[in-house]
Each structure stands twice: as C-alpha cells, then as structure tokens.
Scaffold this motif. Structure first.
Motif, mmCIF file in Angstrom:
data_model
loop_
_atom_site.group_PDB
_atom_site.id
_atom_site.type_symbol
_atom_site.label_atom_id
_atom_site.label_comp_id
_atom_site.label_asym_id
_atom_site.label_seq_id
_atom_site.Cartn_x
_atom_site.Cartn_y
_atom_site.Cartn_z
ATOM 1 N N ARG A 35 0.835 -1.204 0.000
ATOM 2 C CA ARG A 35 0.000 0.000 0.000
ATOM 3 C C ARG A 35 0.873 1.259 0.000
ATOM 4 N N LYS A 98 -9.454 1.421 -0.783
ATOM 5 C CA LYS A 98 -8.192 0.802 -0.358
ATOM 6 C C LYS A 98 -7.594 1.507 0.865
ATOM 7 N N PHE A 99 -7.922 2.816 1.031
ATOM 8 C CA PHE A 99 -7.352 3.596 2.127
ATOM 9 C C PHE A 99 -8.392 4.081 3.134
ATOM 10 N N THR A 101 -11.150 4.839 5.898
ATOM 11 C CA THR A 101 -11.527 4.283 7.210
ATOM 12 C C THR A 101 -10.525 3.240 7.717
ATOM 13 N N ARG A 102 -9.264 3.419 7.398
ATOM 14 C CA ARG A 102 -8.190 2.590 7.956
ATOM 15 C C ARG A 102 -7.382 3.429 8.937
ATOM 16 N N LYS A 103 -7.013 2.853 10.061
ATOM 17 C CA LYS A 103 -6.265 3.590 11.065
ATOM 18 C C LYS A 103 -4.885 3.997 10.561
ATOM 19 N N ASP A 104 -4.304 3.179 9.657
ATOM 20 C CA ASP A 104 -2.944 3.440 9.180
ATOM 21 C C ASP A 104 -2.896 4.313 7.931
ATOM 22 N N THR A 105 -4.028 4.866 7.493
ATOM 23 C CA THR A 105 -4.050 5.684 6.281
ATOM 24 C C THR A 105 -3.106 6.886 6.321
ATOM 25 N N GLY A 173 -8.943 8.359 7.067
ATOM 26 C CA GLY A 173 -8.969 7.214 7.968
ATOM 27 C C GLY A 173 -10.109 7.277 8.969
#
Length: 251
Positions: A35, A98-99, A101-105, A173
């Motif tokens: 990613r 792909k990105f 609502t991800r904590k690591d975005t 995120g």
C-alpha cells in the motif's frame, strides 16, 4: 550541454526518498509495504498531472495573472487556490476504498505526499536552476548558491506536501473526508505563499530557507500530532527512550 531537468531530478528526488525514509522508518511494521508503494506511485503521477494543469491552464502565479488581477489576487489564487486543489487531489487518492476508514491511512498519506511533492517541486526547481545549468553547469559563486536554493526550496515543498497529506490521510482514515481536506489545505497555504513570492520575482536563499523551515515545521507537527498517535503507547515509550539514548551518545 547539461540538462536542467536532470540536475533538478537529482536535487529533488534523492532528498524526497530520504525524507520518506526519515518519516516512516521507525513505524515499520505498522503499515503495509504494498500500500505504501502504491500510494507513492499514485503521488508521483498525480503530482505530475496536477502540476501540468497548474502550469498550462491556471497560471495563477504568472505575470499575466498579476497584470490582470493585481498582486493580492494572484497571491490569493496561488496560495489558497492551489492548496485547496492539491488537498482535493490527495483526498481523491486517499478516499479510495483501499485507504478509507483505515487507522494506518496517514502513513500512506505521507508516502503519497512525498511522491506528489517531489514531482510538483521538480518543475519549480528546474526553472529556478536553468540559468546556471545551461549551456554548462556552473558550480562556483552564483551557480552554487542557485543549486543550494534549489535543494532548500525543493526539500521544503516536499516536506510541506508530506505534512499536509498526513492530515488528509487522517481525515480519510476517520471517515471525515472534508475535514481532512481542509486541514491539509490550510497547512499548504504558507508553503505555497512562499512559493508565490519566489516565482513572482523574488528568489533567493532567504525565501528558500523559509520554505525549508516551514516544511520541516509542517511535517514534524503532522508526525507528532498524527503519526505518533497511531502507534501503541508502549512503542511510543520505546521510541522516546531510543531518542534519549541517541542524544546522550551524540553529546
């Protein structure tokens, strides 16, 4: 004959890769490599595309716009208009499923911002150093000063874009796309204000130093207030101990 674009690529891309390593090396293990490189690739292409559109379609910082609208509106369009446009471009990428609502975005935002900033600043640095690279590279006096100016200006732009994209990534995120976009745009405004000052006819080492200093401020604040907060507390404590140990060794 020495190509100004080739020299600018060395002055811009090598520091950009160093900046990316500096931002993310201590967070390794908290993001996915595929990613990360995907975001970097998208940043490179989106930076090239948007800079092309700005140079050939908008030209808010050009002498033509200054003559037509005046210095104030040219500055406003460049600093605020470009900042919003670039933050929207970053959000268009980081808003992908792909990105989102991800904590690591925010980590991928950093990678996106470095790629975007490197390609965006490449054209700026090329134009800046062209007088001292063609027909031959000048390495003394004015030539050395211009090359240093190019390094500082390019690095500052990359740092500022990376910092802004981290904030955009935080908004994506958390599912707050517009909030992330506006905060990222606000962090870009001072950098593009300095850029306007340089291209409007006042280049020099002092504006380049101001750009580098602001870019460093923007990135360190994004790192402290966004990236560090994603890491678990025990890992943050370990990092602080390593920093203190390194500081003692350097002393």
């Amino acid at each position: 004959m020495v190509s100004a674009n080739l020299v600018a690529s060395v002055l811009t891309l090598l520091p950009a890769m160093g900046i990316l390593f500096w931002i993310l090396h201590r967070y390794e293990g908290y993001f996915e490599q595929n990613r990360l490189f995907f975001a970097l690739t998208l940043g490179i292409f989106s930076g090239l595309l948007l800079r092309f559109l700005e140079v050939y379609m908008f030209q808010f910082e050009s002498q033509f716009t200054v003559a037509a609208t005046g210095l104030f509106f040219s500055f406003l369009y460049t600093a605020v208009g470009y900042s919003l446009l670039e933050a929207l471009a970053n959000q268009a990428v980081l808003g992908f499923r792909k990105f989102r609502t991800r904590k690591d975005t925010p980590y991928y935002g950093a990678s996106l911002g470095v790629g975007f900033g490197a390609m965006w600043s490449l054209q700026v640095v090329t134009v800046l150093i062209q007088p001292v690279t063609e027909p031959a590279l000048v390495l003394s006096g004015l030539g050395a000063a211009k090359l240093l100016e190019g390094i500082l200006l390019g690095a500052g732009l990359v740092l500022a874009h990376a910092g802004a994209a981290i904030w955009v990534g935080q908004g994506s995120g958390e599912g707050k796309l517009w909030r992330g976009t506006m905060v990222g745009a606000l962090w870009l405004v001072p950098a593009l204000g300095i850029y306007w000052y340089v291209v409007a006819g006042s280049p020099g080492l002092l504006p380049a130093l101001a750009m580098a200093a602001y870019g460093l401020l923007a990135l360190t604040q994004a790192q402290k207030r966004v990236l560090d907060t994603i890491v678990p507390p025990e890992i943050r404590d370990m990092v602080r101990k390593e920093r203190r140990r390194a500081a003692r060794k350097s002393e």
